[in-house]
Design a protein around this motif. Sequence first.
Motif, PDB file in Angstrom:
ATOM      1  N   ARG A   5       0.654  -1.225  -0.011  1.00 38.22           N
ATOM      2  CA  ARG A   5       0.027   0.092   0.200  1.00 38.22           C
ATOM      3  C   ARG A   5       0.864   1.292   0.076  1.00 38.22           C
ATOM      4  O   ARG A   5       0.577   2.266  -0.664  1.00 38.22           O
ATOM      5  CB  ARG A   5      -0.850   0.055   1.092  1.00 38.22           C
ATOM      6  CG  ARG A   5      -2.056  -1.211   0.903  1.00 38.22           C
ATOM      7  CD  ARG A   5      -2.896  -1.027   2.407  1.00 38.22           C
ATOM      8  NE  ARG A   5      -4.062  -2.233   1.852  1.00 38.22           N
ATOM      9  CZ  ARG A   5      -4.680  -2.689   2.944  1.00 38.22           C
ATOM     10  NH1 ARG A   5      -4.279  -2.395   4.026  1.00 38.22           N
ATOM     11  NH2 ARG A   5      -5.491  -3.667   2.735  1.00 38.22           N
ATOM     12  N   TRP A   9      -0.201   2.692  -3.428  1.00 33.40           N
ATOM     13  CA  TRP A   9      -1.367   3.599  -3.424  1.00 33.40           C
ATOM     14  C   TRP A   9      -0.544   5.072  -3.093  1.00 33.40           C
ATOM     15  O   TRP A   9      -1.058   6.133  -3.408  1.00 33.40           O
ATOM     16  CB  TRP A   9      -2.326   3.355  -1.992  1.00 33.40           C
ATOM     17  CG  TRP A   9      -3.112   2.203  -2.280  1.00 33.40           C
ATOM     18  CD1 TRP A   9      -3.037   1.234  -3.326  1.00 33.40           C
ATOM     19  CD2 TRP A   9      -3.909   1.584  -1.448  1.00 33.40           C
ATOM     20  NE1 TRP A   9      -4.011   0.299  -3.015  1.00 33.40           N
ATOM     21  CE2 TRP A   9      -4.406   0.433  -1.860  1.00 33.40           C
ATOM     22  CE3 TRP A   9      -4.469   2.016   0.087  1.00 33.40           C
ATOM     23  CZ2 TRP A   9      -5.358  -0.458  -1.464  1.00 33.40           C
ATOM     24  CZ3 TRP A   9      -5.425   1.071   0.571  1.00 33.40           C
ATOM     25  CH2 TRP A   9      -6.097  -0.158  -0.287  1.00 33.40           C
ATOM     26  N   LEU A  10       0.567   5.272  -2.149  1.00 31.53           N
ATOM     27  CA  LEU A  10       1.034   6.294  -1.522  1.00 31.53           C
ATOM     28  C   LEU A  10       2.194   6.758  -2.530  1.00 31.53           C
ATOM     29  O   LEU A  10       2.416   8.024  -2.591  1.00 31.53           O
ATOM     30  CB  LEU A  10       1.717   6.010  -0.189  1.00 31.53           C
ATOM     31  CG  LEU A  10       0.404   5.943   0.796  1.00 31.53           C
ATOM     32  CD1 LEU A  10       1.436   5.794   2.122  1.00 31.53           C
ATOM     33  CD2 LEU A  10      -0.591   7.395   0.845  1.00 31.53           C
ATOM     34  N   TRP A  12       5.269   5.906  -2.597  1.00 29.82           N
ATOM     35  CA  TRP A  12       6.637   6.057  -1.920  1.00 29.82           C
ATOM     36  C   TRP A  12       7.559   4.836  -2.407  1.00 29.82           C
ATOM     37  O   TRP A  12       7.165   3.751  -3.118  1.00 29.82           O
ATOM     38  CB  TRP A  12       6.423   5.797  -0.617  1.00 29.82           C
ATOM     39  CG  TRP A  12       5.553   6.852   0.225  1.00 29.82           C
ATOM     40  CD1 TRP A  12       4.938   7.544  -0.243  1.00 29.82           C
ATOM     41  CD2 TRP A  12       5.517   6.656   1.646  1.00 29.82           C
ATOM     42  NE1 TRP A  12       4.292   8.462   0.827  1.00 29.82           N
ATOM     43  CE2 TRP A  12       4.648   7.596   1.995  1.00 29.82           C
ATOM     44  CE3 TRP A  12       5.879   5.747   2.680  1.00 29.82           C
ATOM     45  CZ2 TRP A  12       4.264   8.086   3.198  1.00 29.82           C
ATOM     46  CZ3 TRP A  12       5.520   6.205   3.865  1.00 29.82           C
ATOM     47  CH2 TRP A  12       4.519   7.260   4.436  1.00 29.82           C
ATOM     48  N   ALA A  28      -0.355   8.154   7.034  1.00 31.62           N
ATOM     49  CA  ALA A  28      -0.241   8.833   5.412  1.00 31.62           C
ATOM     50  C   ALA A  28      -1.521   8.047   4.544  1.00 31.62           C
ATOM     51  O   ALA A  28      -2.302   8.786   3.863  1.00 31.62           O
ATOM     52  CB  ALA A  28       0.706   8.396   4.870  1.00 31.62           C
ATOM     53  N   LEU A  29      -1.751   6.833   4.737  1.00 31.31           N
ATOM     54  CA  LEU A  29      -2.688   6.131   4.138  1.00 31.31           C
ATOM     55  C   LEU A  29      -4.061   6.603   4.555  1.00 31.31           C
ATOM     56  O   LEU A  29      -5.298   6.949   3.502  1.00 31.31           O
ATOM     57  CB  LEU A  29      -2.760   4.573   4.422  1.00 31.31           C
ATOM     58  CG  LEU A  29      -1.866   3.980   3.638  1.00 31.31           C
ATOM     59  CD1 LEU A  29      -1.750   2.314   4.260  1.00 31.31           C
ATOM     60  CD2 LEU A  29      -1.890   3.553   2.564  1.00 31.31           C
ATOM     61  N   ASP A  30      -4.475   7.034   5.696  1.00 29.98           N
ATOM     62  CA  ASP A  30      -5.696   7.667   6.315  1.00 29.98           C
ATOM     63  C   ASP A  30      -5.720   8.836   5.717  1.00 29.98           C
ATOM     64  O   ASP A  30      -7.058   9.231   5.160  1.00 29.98           O
ATOM     65  CB  ASP A  30      -5.712   7.865   7.696  1.00 29.98           C
ATOM     66  CG  ASP A  30      -5.897   6.580   8.749  1.00 29.98           C
ATOM     67  OD1 ASP A  30      -6.145   5.195   8.161  1.00 29.98           O
ATOM     68  OD2 ASP A  30      -5.296   6.529  10.020  1.00 29.98           O
ATOM     69  N   GLY A  31      -4.647   9.699   5.467  1.00 29.00           N
ATOM     70  CA  GLY A  31      -4.877  11.011   4.655  1.00 29.00           C
ATOM     71  C   GLY A  31      -5.426  10.790   3.222  1.00 29.00           C
ATOM     72  O   GLY A  31      -6.138  11.427   2.800  1.00 29.00           O
ATOM     73  N   LYS A  32      -4.591   9.782   2.508  1.00 30.32           N
ATOM     74  CA  LYS A  32      -4.929   9.365   1.266  1.00 30.32           C
ATOM     75  C   LYS A  32      -6.481   9.331   1.271  1.00 30.32           C
ATOM     76  O   LYS A  32      -7.031   9.650   0.179  1.00 30.32           O
ATOM     77  CB  LYS A  32      -3.983   8.423   0.851  1.00 30.32           C
ATOM     78  CG  LYS A  32      -4.211   8.125  -0.472  1.00 30.32           C
ATOM     79  CD  LYS A  32      -3.493   9.267  -1.537  1.00 30.32           C
ATOM     80  CE  LYS A  32      -3.498   8.652  -2.925  1.00 30.32           C
ATOM     81  NZ  LYS A  32      -2.730   9.543  -3.783  1.00 30.32           N
ATOM     82  N   VAL A  33      -7.096   8.292   1.925  1.00 29.24           N
ATOM     83  CA  VAL A  33      -8.296   7.942   1.903  1.00 29.24           C
ATOM     84  C   VAL A  33      -9.141   8.892   2.147  1.00 29.24           C
ATOM     85  O   VAL A  33     -10.263   9.277   1.466  1.00 29.24           O
ATOM     86  CB  VAL A  33      -8.529   6.742   2.648  1.00 29.24           C
ATOM     87  CG1 VAL A  33     -10.100   6.492   2.915  1.00 29.24           C
ATOM     88  CG2 VAL A  33      -7.880   5.602   2.409  1.00 29.24           C
ATOM     89  N   PHE A  35      -8.582  12.203   1.561  1.00 27.56           N
ATOM     90  CA  PHE A  35      -8.480  13.187   0.409  1.00 27.56           C
ATOM     91  C   PHE A  35      -9.217  12.570  -0.671  1.00 27.56           C
ATOM     92  O   PHE A  35     -10.030  13.198  -1.629  1.00 27.56           O
ATOM     93  CB  PHE A  35      -7.199  13.196   0.129  1.00 27.56           C
ATOM     94  CG  PHE A  35      -6.877  13.990  -1.062  1.00 27.56           C
ATOM     95  CD1 PHE A  35      -6.745  15.333  -1.169  1.00 27.56           C
ATOM     96  CD2 PHE A  35      -6.586  13.344  -2.423  1.00 27.56           C
ATOM     97  CE1 PHE A  35      -6.576  15.873  -2.360  1.00 27.56           C
ATOM     98  CE2 PHE A  35      -6.344  13.833  -3.796  1.00 27.56           C
ATOM     99  CZ  PHE A  35      -6.578  15.430  -3.853  1.00 27.56           C
ATOM    100  N   VAL A  36      -9.293  11.418  -1.066  1.00 30.89           N
ATOM    101  CA  VAL A  36      -9.875  10.638  -2.099  1.00 30.89           C
ATOM    102  C   VAL A  36     -11.342  10.931  -1.983  1.00 30.89           C
ATOM    103  O   VAL A  36     -12.073  11.255  -3.025  1.00 30.89           O
ATOM    104  CB  VAL A  36      -9.506   9.300  -2.650  1.00 30.89           C
ATOM    105  CG1 VAL A  36     -10.366   8.610  -3.460  1.00 30.89           C
ATOM    106  CG2 VAL A  36      -8.085   9.237  -2.776  1.00 30.89           C
TER     107      VAL A  36
END
Length: 79
Positions: A5, A9-10, A12, A28-33, A35-36
Amino acid sequence: MLFQRATGWLGWTPGVTLRASIFHIEMALDGKVEFVRMTNPWGGDEPSQAAPPKSDDEVAAGLAEFFRSHKNYRGAAEA
């Protein structure tokens, strides 16, 4: 899964991902989700409720899975 992930997803690099803490990757994953969801033009801008905290056993299992998925993992017997 966490490595996949972070790199997929990120976006990196593997080096950045391996140096990052699990906490930072999850944040970072929580922030990405979030944002989407908020930028989705078809709705779904309502943030979901926070997931309940993970137990110590779940965190330990996640760490073990993360380290075993790394190609340089040697296992406890060889350490």
